[in-house]
Design a protein around this motif. Sequence first.
Motif, PDB file in Angstrom:
ATOM      1  N   GLU A  22       0.844  -1.190   0.000  1.00 22.76           N
ATOM      2  CA  GLU A  22       0.000   0.000   0.000  1.00 22.76           C
ATOM      3  C   GLU A  22       0.880   1.241   0.000  1.00 22.76           C
ATOM      4  O   GLU A  22       1.793   1.360   0.816  1.00 22.76           O
ATOM      5  CB  GLU A  22      -0.912   0.018   1.226  1.00 22.76           C
ATOM      6  CG  GLU A  22      -1.816   1.255   1.299  1.00 22.76           C
ATOM      7  CD  GLU A  22      -2.673   1.263   2.543  1.00 22.76           C
ATOM      8  OE1 GLU A  22      -3.893   1.060   2.426  1.00 22.76           O
ATOM      9  OE2 GLU A  22      -2.102   1.464   3.652  1.00 22.76           O
ATOM     10  N   PHE A  23       0.615   2.149  -0.925  1.00 22.88           N
ATOM     11  CA  PHE A  23       1.310   3.419  -0.988  1.00 22.88           C
ATOM     12  C   PHE A  23       0.396   4.500  -0.422  1.00 22.88           C
ATOM     13  O   PHE A  23      -0.787   4.570  -0.762  1.00 22.88           O
ATOM     14  CB  PHE A  23       1.667   3.774  -2.439  1.00 22.88           C
ATOM     15  CG  PHE A  23       2.700   2.886  -3.060  1.00 22.88           C
ATOM     16  CD1 PHE A  23       4.049   3.151  -2.912  1.00 22.88           C
ATOM     17  CD2 PHE A  23       2.318   1.779  -3.808  1.00 22.88           C
ATOM     18  CE1 PHE A  23       5.003   2.324  -3.494  1.00 22.88           C
ATOM     19  CE2 PHE A  23       3.265   0.956  -4.391  1.00 22.88           C
ATOM     20  CZ  PHE A  23       4.609   1.229  -4.230  1.00 22.88           C
ATOM     21  N   THR A  24       0.953   5.358   0.425  1.00 21.12           N
ATOM     22  CA  THR A  24       0.208   6.485   0.969  1.00 21.12           C
ATOM     23  C   THR A  24       0.819   7.772   0.427  1.00 21.12           C
ATOM     24  O   THR A  24       2.032   7.871   0.248  1.00 21.12           O
ATOM     25  CB  THR A  24       0.267   6.489   2.508  1.00 21.12           C
ATOM     26  OG1 THR A  24      -0.264   5.261   2.998  1.00 21.12           O
ATOM     27  CG2 THR A  24      -0.544   7.641   3.093  1.00 21.12           C
ATOM     28  N   PHE A  25      -0.059   8.751   0.188  1.00 18.95           N
ATOM     29  CA  PHE A  25       0.378  10.013  -0.406  1.00 18.95           C
ATOM     30  C   PHE A  25       0.178  11.168   0.574  1.00 18.95           C
ATOM     31  O   PHE A  25      -0.504  11.020   1.593  1.00 18.95           O
ATOM     32  CB  PHE A  25      -0.377  10.254  -1.714  1.00 18.95           C
ATOM     33  CG  PHE A  25      -0.099   9.203  -2.749  1.00 18.95           C
ATOM     34  CD1 PHE A  25       0.873   9.397  -3.710  1.00 18.95           C
ATOM     35  CD2 PHE A  25      -0.783   7.990  -2.727  1.00 18.95           C
ATOM     36  CE1 PHE A  25       1.150   8.413  -4.649  1.00 18.95           C
ATOM     37  CE2 PHE A  25      -0.513   7.001  -3.662  1.00 18.95           C
ATOM     38  CZ  PHE A  25       0.461   7.212  -4.628  1.00 18.95           C
ATOM     39  N   LYS A  26       0.777  12.304   0.281  1.00 19.37           N
ATOM     40  CA  LYS A  26       0.768  13.430   1.202  1.00 19.37           C
ATOM     41  C   LYS A  26      -0.639  13.932   1.530  1.00 19.37           C
ATOM     42  O   LYS A  26      -0.875  14.468   2.608  1.00 19.37           O
ATOM     43  CB  LYS A  26       1.606  14.584   0.630  1.00 19.37           C
ATOM     44  CG  LYS A  26       3.100  14.352   0.750  1.00 19.37           C
ATOM     45  CD  LYS A  26       3.875  15.583   0.310  1.00 19.37           C
ATOM     46  CE  LYS A  26       5.368  15.394   0.530  1.00 19.37           C
ATOM     47  NZ  LYS A  26       6.140  16.586   0.123  1.00 19.37           N
ATOM     48  N   ASP A  27      -1.564  13.771   0.587  1.00 20.11           N
ATOM     49  CA  ASP A  27      -2.927  14.239   0.835  1.00 20.11           C
ATOM     50  C   ASP A  27      -3.742  13.261   1.674  1.00 20.11           C
ATOM     51  O   ASP A  27      -4.935  13.466   1.903  1.00 20.11           O
ATOM     52  CB  ASP A  27      -3.644  14.530  -0.485  1.00 20.11           C
ATOM     53  CG  ASP A  27      -3.802  13.279  -1.365  1.00 20.11           C
ATOM     54  OD1 ASP A  27      -3.404  12.175  -0.922  1.00 20.11           O
ATOM     55  OD2 ASP A  27      -4.326  13.414  -2.487  1.00 20.11           O
ATOM     56  N   GLY A  28      -3.115  12.199   2.110  1.00 17.93           N
ATOM     57  CA  GLY A  28      -3.793  11.212   2.939  1.00 17.93           C
ATOM     58  C   GLY A  28      -4.405  10.061   2.172  1.00 17.93           C
ATOM     59  O   GLY A  28      -4.846   9.074   2.777  1.00 17.93           O
ATOM     60  N   SER A  29      -4.420  10.146   0.857  1.00 12.10           N
ATOM     61  CA  SER A  29      -4.979   9.068   0.045  1.00 12.10           C
ATOM     62  C   SER A  29      -4.000   7.902  -0.029  1.00 12.10           C
ATOM     63  O   SER A  29      -2.815   8.035   0.317  1.00 12.10           O
ATOM     64  CB  SER A  29      -5.285   9.565  -1.370  1.00 12.10           C
ATOM     65  OG  SER A  29      -4.086   9.950  -2.030  1.00 12.10           O
ATOM     66  N   SER A  30      -4.489   6.757  -0.455  1.00 13.18           N
ATOM     67  CA  SER A  30      -3.635   5.584  -0.575  1.00 13.18           C
ATOM     68  C   SER A  30      -4.047   4.753  -1.761  1.00 13.18           C
ATOM     69  O   SER A  30      -5.191   4.833  -2.238  1.00 13.18           O
ATOM     70  CB  SER A  30      -3.680   4.741   0.702  1.00 13.18           C
ATOM     71  OG  SER A  30      -5.004   4.264   0.930  1.00 13.18           O
ATOM     72  N   LYS A  31      -3.108   3.957  -2.253  1.00 14.17           N
ATOM     73  CA  LYS A  31      -3.350   3.054  -3.369  1.00 14.17           C
ATOM     74  C   LYS A  31      -2.635   1.736  -3.065  1.00 14.17           C
ATOM     75  O   LYS A  31      -1.548   1.744  -2.502  1.00 14.17           O
ATOM     76  CB  LYS A  31      -2.819   3.614  -4.685  1.00 14.17           C
ATOM     77  CG  LYS A  31      -3.461   4.885  -5.173  1.00 14.17           C
ATOM     78  CD  LYS A  31      -2.807   5.363  -6.476  1.00 14.17           C
ATOM     79  CE  LYS A  31      -3.372   6.676  -6.966  1.00 14.17           C
ATOM     80  NZ  LYS A  31      -2.700   7.131  -8.197  1.00 14.17           N
ATOM     81  N   THR A  32      -3.242   0.647  -3.464  1.00 16.14           N
ATOM     82  CA  THR A  32      -2.606  -0.650  -3.282  1.00 16.14           C
ATOM     83  C   THR A  32      -2.068  -1.149  -4.613  1.00 16.14           C
ATOM     84  O   THR A  32      -2.530  -0.735  -5.691  1.00 16.14           O
ATOM     85  CB  THR A  32      -3.575  -1.675  -2.708  1.00 16.14           C
ATOM     86  OG1 THR A  32      -4.699  -1.804  -3.587  1.00 16.14           O
ATOM     87  CG2 THR A  32      -4.043  -1.271  -1.324  1.00 16.14           C
ATOM     88  N   LEU A  33      -1.089  -2.014  -4.535  1.00 15.11           N
ATOM     89  CA  LEU A  33      -0.478  -2.612  -5.726  1.00 15.11           C
ATOM     90  C   LEU A  33      -0.239  -4.074  -5.463  1.00 15.11           C
ATOM     91  O   LEU A  33       0.362  -4.456  -4.450  1.00 15.11           O
ATOM     92  CB  LEU A  33       0.849  -1.915  -6.051  1.00 15.11           C
ATOM     93  CG  LEU A  33       1.728  -2.592  -7.103  1.00 15.11           C
ATOM     94  CD1 LEU A  33       1.074  -2.474  -8.481  1.00 15.11           C
ATOM     95  CD2 LEU A  33       3.129  -1.990  -7.119  1.00 15.11           C
TER      96      LEU A  33
END
Length: 336
Positions: free
Chosen positions: A323-334
């Motif tokens: 799971e990648f998390t981004f500065k805006d608080g959103s996340s994406k899985t791979l």
Amino acid sequence: MIKNFLISLFVFVLITNNSSSESRFGELTEMRDEKMRGKDNQWVRPHPGPFIWNHIEKEKGNFTWEDADQYVVYAQEHNQTILATIWPHANWEQKSCKRKKARSPFGKRFTKYLSKPCSMDDYKNFLVKLVDRYDGDGLNDMPGLTKPIKYWDVMNEPEFKMFFKGSKEDFIEIFNFSSKVIKEKQPDAVIVMAGAAGMFPESKKYWKVVLPKIKDNFDIANIHHISGPDGQCDKQLWVDEFADLLKSVNIDKPIWLTEAMTCGPPVKAWVNAFLNGAELIIDVGVNAPGKKMSKKGRKKLNEFIAEYDGFSSIKKISEKKVEFTFKDGSSKTLEF
């Protein structure tokens, strides 16, 4: 060395305080090759690049900046962040004390000598002028400079004689000297350790001795992943073993992988490198020497970069899922 697989169970929060670029990715670049000029909004590491003493000061006191300026202008136009490699060798200077010639690793456009400078004062004069031109302080800057060079990579794989003909002590002297000169001229400069040529036994032995003697003079630890003589690749691109080496000599600094060559699925390798502590990965590029990435692998890597670049942290969820998390608080899985 036994791999410490438990390390991948932790969340690695990848801090970007030392980075002026939001990107986690980059490429080695060569301006003469249209396919090797890097991507917009990413890092570039010109290699060998134009920041060669021999190339800029071909005769004592005669400085030529056209090629270096060309790289900087292109980077500005494409919002690229340059990691500049400094090569402290000039033919005229090394002839002055009759240094022995070396076989150039980059052909006729490079230098015939790879030893320690005869005169550290002459080298300092070049180094000050180089930093002064690209530091963005408004004094003696390149005309039209809008994106200064802040990141300086001092030398390259010094444990390989093809890049440096000198002792460990020679390298330590040059590196520490260079770092101090750069920091004095450009206090906000970020010094990147000369890239270690993988974690082969001879490289580990070399850096085990050298790292404690230069650790106070670099900000970013630097590893290269190159295929071994057998053509095989390390699954973590050497980052895990490099992290262990740093820990063994009490160094706690960010890790950049500034030459990434793979011969397996690149996305999996990149993810494993990030999980093991890499903050930035610079690909060797499509036309770099050595084993080529497959077209399918290159396509998947480019898609991965486009989708996940700019992440702030990475967490392992399962053996094949992160799971990648981004500065805006959103996340994406791979899944990989």
